[in-house]
Design a protein around this motif. Structure first.
Motif, short mmCIF file in Angstrom:
data_model
loop_
_atom_site.label_atom_id
_atom_site.label_comp_id
_atom_site.label_asym_id
_atom_site.label_seq_id
_atom_site.Cartn_x
_atom_site.Cartn_y
_atom_site.Cartn_z
N SER A 14 26.04 31.79 19.54
CA SER A 14 26.15 32.35 20.88
C SER A 14 27.07 33.56 20.90
O SER A 14 26.75 34.60 21.51
CB SER A 14 26.66 31.28 21.85
OG SER A 14 26.81 31.80 23.13
N ALA A 72 21.86 34.32 24.21
CA ALA A 72 23.23 33.77 24.15
C ALA A 72 23.45 32.77 25.26
O ALA A 72 24.10 31.73 25.06
CB ALA A 72 24.25 34.91 24.23
N VAL A 82 21.76 29.50 24.28
CA VAL A 82 22.48 28.81 23.20
C VAL A 82 23.79 28.21 23.72
O VAL A 82 24.13 27.07 23.41
CB VAL A 82 22.73 29.77 22.02
CG1 VAL A 82 23.65 29.14 20.98
CG2 VAL A 82 21.41 30.18 21.38
N ALA A 83 24.51 28.96 24.55
CA ALA A 83 25.76 28.44 25.12
C ALA A 83 25.48 27.23 26.01
O ALA A 83 26.24 26.26 26.01
CB ALA A 83 26.48 29.53 25.91
N ASN A 123 31.58 31.68 26.07
CA ASN A 123 30.38 32.38 25.60
C ASN A 123 29.36 32.53 26.72
O ASN A 123 28.68 33.55 26.83
CB ASN A 123 29.76 31.66 24.41
CG ASN A 123 30.59 31.83 23.16
OD1 ASN A 123 31.34 32.78 23.02
ND2 ASN A 123 30.46 30.90 22.24
N SER A 181 27.98 36.10 28.20
CA SER A 181 26.56 36.46 28.33
C SER A 181 26.23 36.83 29.77
O SER A 181 25.47 37.77 30.02
CB SER A 181 25.66 35.33 27.82
OG SER A 181 25.83 34.16 28.58
#
Length: 102
Positions: free
Chosen positions: A13, A25, A28-29, A51, A55
């Motif tokens: 991320s 990102a 994923v975070a 993160n 993003s």
């Protein structure tokens, strides 16, 4: 192993944010937050939210970004690394909005 999974997701991320892949990102975070919640890895959550906030800053969703930064600040307690990074992301928000905070 959830510790290895969340560590990988955190690194991924962060690298996606630095590479300006903000949507990826964000996903994923979000996965990292889900895993940290599922396995009760409380120390992972503020890093994942940082993160996520980074993003959101890249996506110019500043209100959501600031909301997550407030959560990270609360969860970070005395973690200087997290608090310094909250300040850095917040500075990027203010720069993007062309606001002087002093």
């Amino acid at each position: 192993d959830p510790l290895i999974q969340t560590s990988f997701l955190n690194s991924l991320s962060c690298n996606l944010v630095v590479s300006a892949y903000y949507y990826e990102a964000l996903e994923v975070a979000s996965q990292e937050i889900e895993l940290s919640t599922q396995y009760r890895l409380l120390f992972v959550t503020p890093h994942a939210k940082l993160n996520l906030a980074s993003s959101l800053c890249g996506l110019r969703q500043f209100k959501r970004c600031i909301s997550h930064l407030k959560q990270v600040s609360y969860l970070a307690e005395n973690d200087g690394f997290l608090l310094m990074n909250v300040g850095a992301v917040l500075a990027r928000v203010y720069l993007a909005l062309h606001r002087n905070v002093l």
